[in-house]
Scaffold this motif. Structure first.
Motif, short mmCIF file in Angstrom:
data_model
loop_
_atom_site.label_atom_id
_atom_site.label_comp_id
_atom_site.label_asym_id
_atom_site.label_seq_id
_atom_site.Cartn_x
_atom_site.Cartn_y
_atom_site.Cartn_z
N PRO A 41 31.93 36.79 71.11
CA PRO A 41 32.59 35.36 70.99
C PRO A 41 32.39 34.74 69.65
O PRO A 41 33.25 34.16 69.24
N ASP A 42 31.48 35.47 68.76
CA ASP A 42 31.20 34.95 67.48
C ASP A 42 31.91 35.66 66.40
O ASP A 42 31.60 35.53 65.13
N LYS A 43 32.60 36.61 66.65
CA LYS A 43 33.35 37.51 65.71
C LYS A 43 34.72 36.77 65.42
O LYS A 43 35.44 36.43 66.56
N ARG A 44 35.16 36.43 64.31
CA ARG A 44 36.32 35.59 63.84
C ARG A 44 37.36 36.84 64.00
O ARG A 44 37.43 37.71 63.35
N ARG A 45 38.63 35.79 63.78
CA ARG A 45 40.00 36.62 63.59
C ARG A 45 40.06 36.97 62.19
O ARG A 45 39.34 36.37 61.31
N ARG A 46 41.15 37.75 61.61
CA ARG A 46 41.44 38.15 60.49
C ARG A 46 42.06 36.88 59.75
O ARG A 46 42.76 35.85 60.34
N LYS A 47 41.75 36.72 58.79
CA LYS A 47 42.18 35.36 57.74
C LYS A 47 43.63 35.13 57.81
O LYS A 47 44.12 34.06 58.08
N SER A 48 44.22 36.18 57.67
CA SER A 48 45.90 35.97 57.62
C SER A 48 46.53 35.52 58.90
O SER A 48 47.24 34.67 58.80
N LEU A 49 45.70 35.89 60.05
CA LEU A 49 46.13 35.22 61.29
C LEU A 49 45.94 33.90 61.61
O LEU A 49 46.48 32.91 61.97
N LEU A 50 44.62 33.54 60.89
CA LEU A 50 44.16 32.26 61.12
C LEU A 50 45.08 31.31 60.37
O LEU A 50 45.47 30.22 60.68
N VAL A 51 45.36 31.70 58.99
CA VAL A 51 46.23 30.88 58.26
C VAL A 51 47.60 30.65 58.96
O VAL A 51 48.23 29.54 58.73
N GLN A 52 48.02 31.88 59.26
CA GLN A 52 49.49 31.88 59.88
C GLN A 52 49.48 30.72 61.18
O GLN A 52 50.57 30.03 61.30
N HIS A 53 48.56 30.85 62.01
CA HIS A 53 48.46 30.09 63.35
C HIS A 53 48.02 28.53 63.05
O HIS A 53 48.19 27.65 63.94
N TRP A 54 47.34 28.40 61.94
CA TRP A 54 46.75 26.72 61.61
C TRP A 54 47.14 26.31 60.51
O TRP A 54 46.40 26.14 59.40
N PRO A 55 48.46 26.10 60.31
CA PRO A 55 49.05 25.75 58.86
C PRO A 55 48.44 24.13 58.47
O PRO A 55 48.58 23.92 57.23
N MET A 56 47.97 23.60 59.29
CA MET A 56 47.59 22.19 59.10
C MET A 56 46.02 22.37 58.43
O MET A 56 45.49 21.04 58.06
N VAL A 57 45.34 23.60 58.64
CA VAL A 57 43.79 23.67 58.12
C VAL A 57 43.92 24.30 56.77
O VAL A 57 44.68 25.28 56.65
N GLU A 58 43.16 23.79 56.00
CA GLU A 58 42.61 24.19 54.76
C GLU A 58 41.54 25.04 54.73
O GLU A 58 40.56 24.77 55.20
N PHE A 59 41.88 26.40 54.56
CA PHE A 59 40.84 27.68 54.92
C PHE A 59 40.13 27.72 53.38
O PHE A 59 40.56 27.72 52.29
N ASP A 60 38.86 27.93 53.58
CA ASP A 60 37.82 28.08 52.48
C ASP A 60 38.44 29.30 51.64
O ASP A 60 38.61 30.48 52.11
N LYS A 61 38.28 29.10 50.39
CA LYS A 61 39.05 29.96 49.48
C LYS A 61 38.13 31.44 49.54
O LYS A 61 38.38 32.49 49.05
#
Length: 181
Positions: free
Chosen positions: A126-146
């Motif tokens: 549960p503590d392993k996150r998804r790929r950044k590109s997938l997160l960015v695609q699914h969460w366009p309202m979120v600013e992801f840490d560079k």
């Protein structure tokens, strides 16, 4: 976190930040007997109960801030799905049509995702996150840490993060939080 300026006795501006910490809503792995070492629980989503809780907590936090004549300006969330869901549901865009900035523009609460505030990593799926590109695609309202890498380079199947490492990450995050404008 919400920041406001006030004068102190030395003539310098003192900055005050109101910080509220909210744990993510109930997710698939939060039930008794869940096998955290099972890949089926990889970065689990909120269950219905968790989604309802997230929808309920946002207005309560906004109301509390309004009693201080302030408003929520920034939400910082871990890049884990359950945390992004909690932030997005609690501070759902579109609920604030009447909130305006000093320029008269509609003001939306910023949601920023920072790797450094996630739960302890390693060994538990549960503590392993998804790929950044997938997160960015699914969460366009979120600013992801560079600094967020494409793959979860922190998580390892064979080891759990130490308490010392968690303490260092938390201290580093709080230091950076205090430096925000």
């Amino acid at each position: 976190a919400n920041a406001a300026a006030a004068s102190n006795t030395a003539g310098k501006e003192e900055r005050v930040q109101r910080i509220v910490f909210v744990r993510h809503g109930v997710a698939q792995h939060n039930f008794r007997g869940a096998d955290l070492s099972s890949p089926t629980l990889f970065d689990p989503a909120l269950v219905t109960q968790g989604k309802i809780g997230a929808l309920e907590v946002g207005p309560k936090i906004k109301l509390w801030f309004s009693t201080k004549s302030q408003k929520v300006e920034l939400v910082i969330a871990s890049p884990l799905t359950r945390c992004l869901q909690t932030a997005a549901l609690a501070f759902f865009p579109g609920d604030d049509y009447n909130e305006r900035s000093e320029t008269g523009q509609n003001q939306r609460i910023r949601i920023v995702s920072v790797e450094n505030i996630r739960e302890a990593y390693g060994a538990h799926y549960p503590d392993k996150r998804r790929r950044k590109s997938l997160l960015v695609q699914h969460w366009p309202m979120v600013e992801f840490d560079k600094h967020l890498t494409e793959q979860d380079e922190l998580w390892a199947e064979s080891s759990r993060e130490s308490y010392e490492s968690i303490e260092r990450r938390a201290a580093s995050f709080l230091q950076k939080l205090c430096q925000l404008p």
